[in-house]
Scaffold this active site. Sequence first.
Site, PDB file in Angstrom:
ATOM      1  N   GLY A  21      75.600 132.739  38.028  1.00 39.30           N
ATOM      2  CA  GLY A  21      75.093 131.680  38.898  1.00 39.30           C
ATOM      3  C   GLY A  21      75.054 130.348  38.156  1.00 39.30           C
ATOM      4  O   GLY A  21      74.713 130.295  36.980  1.00 39.30           O
ATOM      5  N   ILE A  66      68.456 129.833  35.927  1.00 37.90           N
ATOM      6  CA  ILE A  66      67.178 129.299  36.436  1.00 37.90           C
ATOM      7  C   ILE A  66      66.110 130.385  36.378  1.00 37.90           C
ATOM      8  O   ILE A  66      64.925 130.089  36.339  1.00 37.90           O
ATOM      9  CB  ILE A  66      67.307 128.771  37.883  1.00 37.90           C
ATOM     10  CG1 ILE A  66      67.623 129.902  38.872  1.00 37.90           C
ATOM     11  CG2 ILE A  66      68.273 127.615  37.986  1.00 37.90           C
ATOM     12  CD1 ILE A  66      67.446 129.495  40.330  1.00 37.90           C
ATOM     13  N   ASP A  67      66.542 131.672  36.340  1.00 36.43           N
ATOM     14  CA  ASP A  67      65.573 132.777  36.416  1.00 36.43           C
ATOM     15  C   ASP A  67      64.734 132.951  35.159  1.00 36.43           C
ATOM     16  O   ASP A  67      63.698 133.603  35.214  1.00 36.43           O
ATOM     17  CB  ASP A  67      66.324 134.102  36.670  1.00 36.43           C
ATOM     18  CG  ASP A  67      67.194 134.044  37.907  1.00 36.43           C
ATOM     19  OD1 ASP A  67      68.149 134.842  37.987  1.00 36.43           O
ATOM     20  OD2 ASP A  67      66.946 133.177  38.763  1.00 36.43           O
ATOM     21  N   MET A  73      63.483 131.358  44.019  1.00 34.90           N
ATOM     22  CA  MET A  73      64.431 132.283  43.421  1.00 34.90           C
ATOM     23  C   MET A  73      63.852 132.903  42.145  1.00 34.90           C
ATOM     24  O   MET A  73      62.685 132.706  41.831  1.00 34.90           O
ATOM     25  CB  MET A  73      65.749 131.572  43.127  1.00 34.90           C
ATOM     26  CG  MET A  73      66.609 131.318  44.339  1.00 34.90           C
ATOM     27  SD  MET A  73      68.182 130.592  43.858  1.00 34.90           S
ATOM     28  CE  MET A  73      69.172 130.975  45.318  1.00 34.90           C
ATOM     29  N   GLY A  74      64.691 133.676  41.461  1.00 31.67           N
ATOM     30  CA  GLY A  74      64.246 134.318  40.239  1.00 31.67           C
ATOM     31  C   GLY A  74      64.790 135.707  40.067  1.00 31.67           C
ATOM     32  O   GLY A  74      64.567 136.356  39.058  1.00 31.67           O
ATOM     33  N   HIS A  75      65.581 136.146  41.114  1.00 28.09           N
ATOM     34  CA  HIS A  75      66.173 137.488  41.070  1.00 28.09           C
ATOM     35  C   HIS A  75      65.054 138.522  40.910  1.00 28.09           C
ATOM     36  O   HIS A  75      64.133 138.504  41.723  1.00 28.09           O
ATOM     37  CB  HIS A  75      67.216 137.570  39.959  1.00 28.09           C
ATOM     38  CG  HIS A  75      68.224 138.647  40.220  1.00 28.09           C
ATOM     39  ND1 HIS A  75      68.920 139.260  39.212  1.00 28.09           N
ATOM     40  CD2 HIS A  75      68.634 139.243  41.367  1.00 28.09           C
ATOM     41  CE1 HIS A  75      69.715 140.178  39.712  1.00 28.09           C
ATOM     42  NE2 HIS A  75      69.565 140.186  41.019  1.00 28.09           N
ATOM     43  N   TYR A 111      69.078 127.462  47.330  1.00 26.77           N
ATOM     44  CA  TYR A 111      70.003 126.937  46.325  1.00 26.77           C
ATOM     45  C   TYR A 111      69.693 125.520  45.856  1.00 26.77           C
ATOM     46  O   TYR A 111      70.276 125.070  44.866  1.00 26.77           O
ATOM     47  CB  TYR A 111      71.443 127.048  46.848  1.00 26.77           C
ATOM     48  CG  TYR A 111      71.855 128.484  46.951  1.00 26.77           C
ATOM     49  CD1 TYR A 111      71.561 129.225  48.100  1.00 26.77           C
ATOM     50  CD2 TYR A 111      72.427 129.139  45.869  1.00 26.77           C
ATOM     51  CE1 TYR A 111      71.856 130.569  48.168  1.00 26.77           C
ATOM     52  CE2 TYR A 111      72.733 130.489  45.934  1.00 26.77           C
ATOM     53  CZ  TYR A 111      72.439 131.196  47.080  1.00 26.77           C
ATOM     54  OH  TYR A 111      72.713 132.535  47.128  1.00 26.77           O
TER      55      TYR A 111
HETATM   56  O1  F6P Z   1      70.640 134.118  38.940  1.00 25.09           O
HETATM   57  C1  F6P Z   1      70.393 132.914  39.601  1.00 25.09           C
HETATM   58  C2  F6P Z   1      70.229 133.173  41.075  1.00 25.09           C
HETATM   59  O2  F6P Z   1      70.019 131.973  41.734  1.00 25.09           O
HETATM   60  C3  F6P Z   1      69.090 134.119  41.416  1.00 25.09           C
HETATM   61  O3  F6P Z   1      67.822 133.502  41.313  1.00 25.09           O
HETATM   62  C4  F6P Z   1      69.484 134.505  42.811  1.00 25.09           C
HETATM   63  O4  F6P Z   1      68.873 135.704  43.233  1.00 25.09           O
HETATM   64  C5  F6P Z   1      70.996 134.675  42.660  1.00 25.09           C
HETATM   65  O5  F6P Z   1      71.388 133.787  41.611  1.00 25.09           O
HETATM   66  C6  F6P Z   1      71.808 134.336  43.888  1.00 25.09           C
HETATM   67  O6  F6P Z   1      73.140 134.750  43.613  1.00 25.09           O
HETATM   68  P1  F6P Z   1      74.397 134.033  44.325  1.00 25.09           P
HETATM   69  O7  F6P Z   1      74.537 132.666  43.754  1.00 25.09           O
HETATM   70  O8  F6P Z   1      75.572 134.934  43.946  1.00 25.09           O
HETATM   71  O9  F6P Z   1      74.107 134.022  45.794  1.00 25.09           O
END
Ligand code: F6P
Length: 340
Positions: free
Chosen positions: A12, A134-135, A177-179, A263
């Site tokens: 990401g 960012i996580d 966010m933060g996964h 985003y």
């Molecule tokens: O790893 C950064 C991140 O923004 C996470 O916080 C989020 O869950 C993931 O990427 C989203 O993934 P993608 O950009 O593939 O939709």
Amino acid sequence: MGKKIAILTAGGDCPGLNAAIRGVGKTAIVNHGMEVIGFTAGFSGLINKEYVVLDANKLSGILTLGGTILGTSREKPFKLEKGEVFNYKPGLIKKSYEELELDCVVCIGGNGTMKTAHLLSLEGLNVIGIPKTIDNDVFGTEITFGFDSAVSIATEAIDRLHSTANSHQRAMVIEVMGHNAGWIALYAGVAGGGDIILIPEIKYDIEKVCRKIEDRFTRGKISAIVVVAEGIEKPENISAASYIVSKIQQLTSIEPRETRLGYVQRGGSPSAMDRILATRYGAYATELIAKEQYGLMVAIHGGVLGSVPLEEVGGKLSLVDPNHSLITKARNMGVLFGDE
Ligand code: F6P
């Protein structure tokens, strides 16, 4: 002849990637007379030998730019695609590396990228990892660049929710966010004055969450701010924010609304702190290359730059310790994490 190195950005995107590319590249060119190229689209570029030359001109003016001038991808070269019995990608990577006569590949990314970088080092490539996301969930370092910018963006959003929550006497639920980690929710929740902060690392009781909201209004407060990490426990096919809103609607008399920040937390120019951290990481990575120290991820502990072996990092997560001092302080000021 100076060394020839390559940079790639994978996973990401986040603010600060271009500052890191600049830190690696300018240190390499100015301080060590190295030649620098950049693979496009993460590991895909390395597999397909797609790259651009990163000279002083290309590196000029990118410090403040969001995103990555090289592009990125979530390509996992060592992962067998469905139906594949042989993985040809590592062989192609070695071919690119040798044909381009590279001395090192600098891999800028998150925990998945560090795992791939380690596997490439086992294949004989010289690699250095730089932790980005960012996580803030990369194991082995105190902080990744991208995190400070995301916390600032989320905090600014939470600040704005207080006024509209008060105007309408609502419970505002904001999902960040933060996964699978709760770092952004914890830091932005405290910075933004959240009343309730829900993170994946602390199991919450929705009844207690709703009771806290009701109690606030009973005590004369006219709003509640609920900050939730996207990775909290919830039913499938519903977002964290939507789930919490539905339960507030079901269990309280308070009117809820949701905001999913998404985003925007990954967009735009990096904060000053992220520019500094990314620059420090990049410059330090190049100094490791100059000393021919490979197979490492640059890291920071107690504000001091260092490095950790990639084999100790790859595929692990840095999650929030439920006993983190910031959680204790927030609890002692009345913030609910849903477990008490
Ligand atoms: O790893 C950064 C991140 O923004 C996470 O916080 C989020 O869950 C993931 O990427 C989203 O993934 P993608 O950009 O593939 O939709």
